[in-house]
Write a protein that holds these residues in place. Structure first.
Motif, PDB file in Angstrom:
ATOM      1  N   GLU A 246      -1.968  11.116   3.815  1.00  0.00           N
ATOM      2  CA  GLU A 246      -3.418  11.793   2.575  1.00  0.00           C
ATOM      3  C   GLU A 246      -2.499  12.551   1.875  1.00  0.00           C
ATOM      4  OE1 GLU A 246      -1.183  12.420   5.802  1.00  0.00           O
ATOM      5  OE2 GLU A 246      -0.908  14.662   5.652  1.00  0.00           O
ATOM      6  N   THR A 247      -3.064  12.899   0.416  1.00  0.00           N
ATOM      7  CA  THR A 247      -2.619  13.930  -0.379  1.00  0.00           C
ATOM      8  C   THR A 247      -2.464  15.187   0.770  1.00  0.00           C
ATOM      9  OG1 THR A 247      -4.596  14.121  -1.375  1.00  0.00           O
ATOM     10  CG2 THR A 247      -3.153  12.376  -2.248  1.00  0.00           C
TER      11      THR A 247
ATOM     12  N   GLY B 166       0.982  -1.058  -0.180  1.00  0.00           N
ATOM     13  CA  GLY B 166      -0.209   0.079   0.125  1.00  0.00           C
ATOM     14  C   GLY B 166       1.110   1.177  -0.403  1.00  0.00           C
ATOM     15  N   HIS B 167       2.001   0.989  -0.552  1.00  0.00           N
ATOM     16  CA  HIS B 167       2.915   2.293  -0.577  1.00  0.00           C
ATOM     17  C   HIS B 167       1.927   3.738  -1.143  1.00  0.00           C
ATOM     18  CE1 HIS B 167       6.292   4.857  -1.773  1.00  0.00           C
ATOM     19  NE2 HIS B 167       6.756   5.153  -0.812  1.00  0.00           N
ATOM     20  N   SER B 168       2.676   4.664  -1.522  1.00  0.00           N
ATOM     21  CA  SER B 168       1.513   5.930  -2.307  1.00  0.00           C
ATOM     22  C   SER B 168       2.017   6.097  -3.651  1.00  0.00           C
ATOM     23  CB  SER B 168       1.226   6.992  -1.379  1.00  0.00           C
ATOM     24  OG  SER B 168       2.732   7.654  -1.637  1.00  0.00           O
ATOM     25  N   GLU B 169       2.560   5.470  -4.247  1.00  0.00           N
ATOM     26  CA  GLU B 169       2.970   5.173  -5.267  1.00  0.00           C
ATOM     27  C   GLU B 169       2.561   3.783  -5.489  1.00  0.00           C
ATOM     28  OE1 GLU B 169       7.336   5.043  -4.929  1.00  0.00           O
ATOM     29  OE2 GLU B 169       7.699   7.444  -4.013  1.00  0.00           O
TER      30      GLU B 169
ATOM     31  N   GLU C 272      -7.356  13.718   8.248  1.00  0.00           N
ATOM     32  CA  GLU C 272      -7.256  12.342   9.355  1.00  0.00           C
ATOM     33  C   GLU C 272      -8.204  11.635   8.787  1.00  0.00           C
ATOM     34  OE1 GLU C 272      -9.166  13.844  14.261  1.00  0.00           O
ATOM     35  OE2 GLU C 272      -7.646  15.272  13.615  1.00  0.00           O
ATOM     36  N   THR C 273      -9.581  12.144   8.873  1.00  0.00           N
ATOM     37  CA  THR C 273     -10.464  11.295   8.315  1.00  0.00           C
ATOM     38  C   THR C 273     -10.239  10.216   7.332  1.00  0.00           C
ATOM     39  OG1 THR C 273     -11.789  13.266   8.193  1.00  0.00           O
ATOM     40  CG2 THR C 273     -12.953  10.925   7.525  1.00  0.00           C
ATOM     41  N   VAL C 274      -9.506  10.638   6.349  1.00  0.00           N
ATOM     42  CA  VAL C 274      -8.507  10.078   5.055  1.00  0.00           C
ATOM     43  C   VAL C 274      -8.013   8.974   5.891  1.00  0.00           C
ATOM     44  CG1 VAL C 274      -6.610   9.629   3.289  1.00  0.00           C
ATOM     45  CG2 VAL C 274      -8.588  11.762   3.086  1.00  0.00           C
ATOM     46  N   VAL C 275      -7.057   9.388   6.297  1.00  0.00           N
ATOM     47  CA  VAL C 275      -6.088   8.183   7.374  1.00  0.00           C
ATOM     48  C   VAL C 275      -6.800   7.174   8.053  1.00  0.00           C
ATOM     49  CG1 VAL C 275      -3.965   7.312   8.906  1.00  0.00           C
ATOM     50  CG2 VAL C 275      -3.953   9.453   7.090  1.00  0.00           C
TER      51      VAL C 275
END
Ligand code: PEP
Length: 248
Positions: free
Chosen positions: A131-132, A96-99, A142-145
């Motif tokens: 998050e981005t 799940g790395h952001s890349e 916070e919500t995204v994470v």
């Protein structure tokens, strides 16, 4: 608090065999085995895992993958299973790395399946969340994470078998790390999100990743909830990598 920190290097798509050899030579001179209280891990490209596993093990350094397929085997051209990573000596795998989330469209559901596959083969998944910049600026960090933690972390994995990495996307490879307050706050959010899952999972370690370097590592690693670092660019240089480990 005394605890074993994990300092993990993510080489991404960098590293040839001569470069790996030069890294190992420099690392050997820095005696990484003489660092109690720290677990060191290098995640090179898959092409180098088999070659680097033994020399790294001799230096007391673990090795891991940067990604795995959720399946066991089959017609998945170009993919590598968790079992294959284990077979060549890996102890961990980054999922799940952001890349990968951004460039390969990986969803929380896929990351969840990869983390389960890792555990089935005795690997410790390092599950990345973050998050981005747009999400942060909109006040949704916070919500995204929280949602990434809820949906990406499988039930029934906890303790030392689970590592999370908080990696704000805007801090990766930019030279601009998150502030100490933001790191502390988000590590707290992640602990809460894990505790709120149906199995109330406890996570062994939560790493911070995003422009960690020798100059900022000591401050980041001194934060109470931070259990180590996931280091990209700076892990390609054995000297910088060990300077970060020494800051822990
Ligand atoms: C990463 O790729 O996980 C990372 C944190 O990169 P960098 O240290 O280069 O920001």
């Amino acid at each position: 608090m005394s605890r074993t920190m994990l300092i993990a290097g993510n080489w991404k798509m960098n590293g040839t065999r001569p470069e790996a050899k030069a890294f190992l030579e420099k690392l050997r001179g820095l005696k990484p085995e003489a660092r109690p209280g720290r677990e060191l891990l290098i995640c090179p490209p898959a092409t180098l895992i088999g070659e680097m596993a033994h020399p790294l093990a001799q230096l007391g350094v673990s090795i891991g993958g940067q990604n795995c397929h959720p399946g066991v085997s089959g017609a998945f051209t170009g993919d590598i299973s968790a079992g294959m990573l284990r077979d060549v000596g890996s102890s961990h795998v980054i999922v799940g790395h952001s890349e990968r989330r951004a460039m390969h469209g990986e969803t929380d559901q896929l990351v969840h399946a990869k983390a389960r596959a890792a555990r089935r083969h005795g690997l410790t998944p390092i599950i990345c969340v973050g998050e981005t910049l747009a999400e942060r600026e909109a006040g949704h960090a916070e919500t995204v994470v929280r949602e990434q933690v809820r949906a990406s972390v499988p039930d029934g994995i906890e303790g030392e078998a689970l590592v999370l990495a908080y990696e704000p996307v805007w801090a990766i490879g930019t030279g601009r790390a998150a502030t100490l307050d933001d790191i502390s706050m988000m590590h707290h959010v992640i602990r809460e999100a894990l505790a709120g899952k149906s199995d109330g999972a406890e996570c062994g370690l939560i790493l911070y990743g995003g422009s960690v370097k020798p100059s900022n590592a000591a401050d980041i690693l001194a934060l109470d909830l931070v259990g180590g670092a996931l280091v990209g660019g700076a892990s390609l240089d054995a000297g910088d990598f060990m300077a970060i480990a020494d800051a822990a």
